[in-house]
Design a protein around this motif. Structure first.
Motif, mmCIF file in Angstrom:
data_model
loop_
_atom_site.group_PDB
_atom_site.id
_atom_site.type_symbol
_atom_site.label_atom_id
_atom_site.label_comp_id
_atom_site.label_asym_id
_atom_site.label_seq_id
_atom_site.Cartn_x
_atom_site.Cartn_y
_atom_site.Cartn_z
ATOM 1 N N ALA A 97 -40.806 -9.851 -4.798
ATOM 2 C CA ALA A 97 -41.178 -11.233 -4.506
ATOM 3 C C ALA A 97 -41.336 -12.013 -5.800
ATOM 4 N N LYS A 98 -40.753 -13.242 -5.789
ATOM 5 C CA LYS A 98 -40.835 -14.096 -6.963
ATOM 6 C C LYS A 98 -41.981 -15.081 -6.758
ATOM 7 N N ASN A 99 -43.037 -14.855 -7.454
ATOM 8 C CA ASN A 99 -44.234 -15.671 -7.264
ATOM 9 C C ASN A 99 -44.623 -16.464 -8.503
ATOM 10 N N SER A 100 -43.778 -16.430 -9.507
ATOM 11 C CA SER A 100 -44.148 -17.154 -10.715
ATOM 12 C C SER A 100 -43.903 -18.653 -10.534
ATOM 13 N N LYS A 101 -44.632 -19.457 -11.261
ATOM 14 C CA LYS A 101 -44.477 -20.911 -11.184
ATOM 15 C C LYS A 101 -43.120 -21.354 -11.706
ATOM 16 N N LYS A 102 -42.634 -20.698 -12.710
ATOM 17 C CA LYS A 102 -41.333 -21.059 -13.261
ATOM 18 C C LYS A 102 -40.221 -20.794 -12.249
ATOM 19 N N THR A 103 -40.331 -19.677 -11.545
ATOM 20 C CA THR A 103 -39.316 -19.359 -10.540
ATOM 21 C C THR A 103 -39.324 -20.379 -9.407
ATOM 22 N N LYS A 104 -40.511 -20.778 -8.965
ATOM 23 C CA LYS A 104 -40.596 -21.782 -7.907
ATOM 24 C C LYS A 104 -40.033 -23.119 -8.371
ATOM 25 N N ARG A 105 -40.295 -23.473 -9.602
ATOM 26 C CA ARG A 105 -39.775 -24.737 -10.120
ATOM 27 C C ARG A 105 -38.249 -24.714 -10.198
ATOM 28 N N LEU A 106 -37.689 -23.609 -10.665
ATOM 29 C CA LEU A 106 -36.234 -23.489 -10.726
ATOM 30 C C LEU A 106 -35.606 -23.480 -9.335
ATOM 31 N N LEU A 107 -36.307 -22.868 -8.378
ATOM 32 C CA LEU A 107 -35.784 -22.831 -7.012
ATOM 33 C C LEU A 107 -35.746 -24.229 -6.392
ATOM 34 N N LYS A 108 -36.769 -25.035 -6.649
ATOM 35 C CA LYS A 108 -36.773 -26.410 -6.140
ATOM 36 C C LYS A 108 -35.662 -27.240 -6.769
ATOM 37 N N GLN A 109 -35.441 -27.073 -8.055
ATOM 38 C CA GLN A 109 -34.360 -27.800 -8.711
ATOM 39 C C GLN A 109 -32.993 -27.405 -8.152
ATOM 40 N N GLN A 110 -32.830 -26.132 -7.864
ATOM 41 C CA GLN A 110 -31.565 -25.677 -7.298
ATOM 42 C C GLN A 110 -31.345 -26.249 -5.896
ATOM 43 N N GLN A 111 -32.401 -26.317 -5.103
ATOM 44 C CA GLN A 111 -32.279 -26.892 -3.770
ATOM 45 C C GLN A 111 -31.928 -28.378 -3.826
ATOM 46 N N LYS A 112 -32.497 -29.107 -4.766
ATOM 47 C CA LYS A 112 -32.168 -30.523 -4.911
ATOM 48 C C LYS A 112 -30.710 -30.719 -5.303
ATOM 49 N N ARG A 113 -30.220 -29.870 -6.205
ATOM 50 C CA ARG A 113 -28.814 -29.983 -6.600
ATOM 51 C C ARG A 113 -27.883 -29.677 -5.430
ATOM 52 N N GLN A 114 -28.230 -28.707 -4.606
ATOM 53 C CA GLN A 114 -27.397 -28.386 -3.452
ATOM 54 C C GLN A 114 -27.400 -29.508 -2.420
ATOM 55 N N GLN A 115 -28.545 -30.156 -2.237
ATOM 56 C CA GLN A 115 -28.600 -31.269 -1.300
ATOM 57 C C GLN A 115 -27.767 -32.451 -1.774
ATOM 58 N N LYS A 116 -27.737 -32.698 -3.065
ATOM 59 C CA LYS A 116 -26.914 -33.782 -3.585
ATOM 60 C C LYS A 116 -25.430 -33.446 -3.497
ATOM 61 N N ALA A 117 -25.101 -32.177 -3.728
ATOM 62 C CA ALA A 117 -23.691 -31.791 -3.716
ATOM 63 C C ALA A 117 -23.122 -31.786 -2.303
ATOM 64 N N SER A 118 -23.864 -31.273 -1.345
ATOM 65 C CA SER A 118 -23.385 -31.191 0.037
ATOM 66 C C SER A 118 -23.945 -32.352 0.845
#
Length: 406
Positions: free
Chosen positions: A69-90
């Motif tokens: 399980a990825k519970n670090s704050k940095k991992t969560k921040r990177l995951l949110k940024q990746q989701q935003k990029r996917q929403q803009k792309a698709s």
């Protein structure tokens, strides 16, 4: 020179372990007999035999590894940024009906009327959207493709849209008797109903023109393949012709209520016009003409197509599927095709316009003719209401003679 103890330590040597002497050089004997020997293999393996592991190939290997399980704050921040990029792309749109209404209307306005009818049969939601925006979609289509034919082939006005005073004048028996000459039973046109269609001269002409457009399109196959059009003997009404003109009348009646149907009628006439002008190119004659006086003479060469056609139309103009080429200089259509025999010599039927030599452009005169005709009919055929009683008749006479004052 010998190294002292500090120097030996610095050189990486231990004080307790003395340096090993260099190995002695091994020298081969220079002389002596060469010994011969034989190696005998006993067949026994050296050491212990290895155990063979029998793998069961029937049972597949199952990976029980569980991701951490990825519970670090940095991992969560990177995951949110990746989701935003996917929403803009698709795109979030999963159905074309989810597009803005203005954008969807613009898309449908670039299609042909027949294509819009096919799309309306996709589902109920699409059909409802097209019906709600039918007027705007049809206007966009006609502005892009049929701006010439729309001015040359206007629609007749329904009778229920005429004002009450004009209705009384149009239903006057004197006026209906005069209009019988325009409603004479053509073989290819169904007569109008005065209770359904306005009977002013411009509306009667518009009704006849649109029915001729559909009838001319129906016999395009005969004209392209040089087959004779079926002729109807005078005084007869075959069943196939009655059904044909009634079907055409239903289409025009629907076009009076549906703008998309009206655009489809204009599309049909445009296809007939381009097909007629390019008939010699698309359907060349199969047989060469033979001299009529002597059939034994060698046949004459095939007639060449004149390079200059009416309106200078080309295949490129036909592919564009609009009536832009009709704005070029050409022959006006003053004669009404009152019989199907006229179809053989009819190239392009584009009525209600004339060519201006001074301005070098076409002048369209169908617009506003309905209002002018109604005004003329009201002035001459508006019925005068008779007096309801004898007393009213006497009062009217006395007022006319000046005996009574109001």
């Amino acid at each position: 020179m010998s190294l002292t103890r500090p120097e030996q330590v610095h050189a990486g040597l231990s004080l307790e372990d003395p340096p090993e002497p260099p190995p002695a050089a091994v020298t081969a004997p220079l002389s002596g007999p060469i010994e011969e020997y034989t190696v005998v293999h006993t067949g026994k393996p050296r050491g212990k035999p290895k155990k063979t592991i029998v793998e069961d190939q029937d049972e597949p290997l199952i990976d029980h590894t569980v991701a951490l399980a990825k519970n670090s704050k940095k991992t969560k921040r990177l995951l949110k940024q990746q989701q935003k990029r996917q929403q803009k792309a698709s795109s979030r749109v999963r159905n074309f009906l989810e597009l803005p209404a203005e954008l969807l209307q613009e898309i449908l306005g670039h299609l042909l009327p027949t294509d819009v009818f096919r799309i309306s049969q996709l589902n109920h939601a699409t059909n409802d959207f097209i019906r709600q925006n039918e007027v705007a979609i049809a206007k966009d289509i006609m502005d892009r493709r049929y701006w010439v034919l729309r001015k040359c082939l206007p629609l007749p006005v329904p009778f229920h849209e005429v004002d009450e005073t004009s209705k009384a004048a149009l239903l006057n028996p004197s006026w209906q008797e005069k209009m019988n000459i325009n409603r004479k039973p053509y073989q290819h046109i169904k007569p109008t109903d005065p209770q359904n269609v306005c009977s002013c001269p411009s509306c009667l002409l518009a009704w006849n023109n649109l029915n001729v457009v559909l009838d001319f399109s129906f016999f395009q196959w005969h004209l392209n393949h040089r087959e004779p059009i079926p002729m109807i003997p005078r005084g007869t009404t075959p069943e196939w012709n009655v059904e044909l003109i009634e079907a055409h009348a239903r289409v025009i009646d629907k076009a009076m209520r549906s703008p998309l149907s009206y655009a489809a009628v204009l599309q049909t006439h445009l296809n007939s016009t381009t097909g007629t002008l390019l008939r010699q190119v698309r359907f060349p004659p199969k047989k060469q003409p033979i001299h009529r006086h002597n059939k034994l003479v060698a046949p004459l060469p095939a007639k060449t197509v004149h390079p200059i056609r009416l309106y200078h139309v080309t295949e490129k103009d036909a592919v564009e599927e609009d009536d832009k080429f009709l704005e070029r200089d050409g022959k006006p259509s003053y004669e009404f095709p009152f019989h199907r025999d006229n179809y053989y010599s009819l190239l392009a039927y584009v009525p209600n316009r004339k060519w201006s030599k001074e301005e070098q452009r076409w002048m369209y005169y169908a617009q506003g003719s309905h209002e002018r005709d109604l005004t003329w009919v009201r002035e001459r055929f508006t019925p005068v209401d008779p007096p309801k009683s004898v007393e009213e008749d006497l009062s009217v006479r006395h007022l006319s003679q000046g005996w009574l004052t109001v």
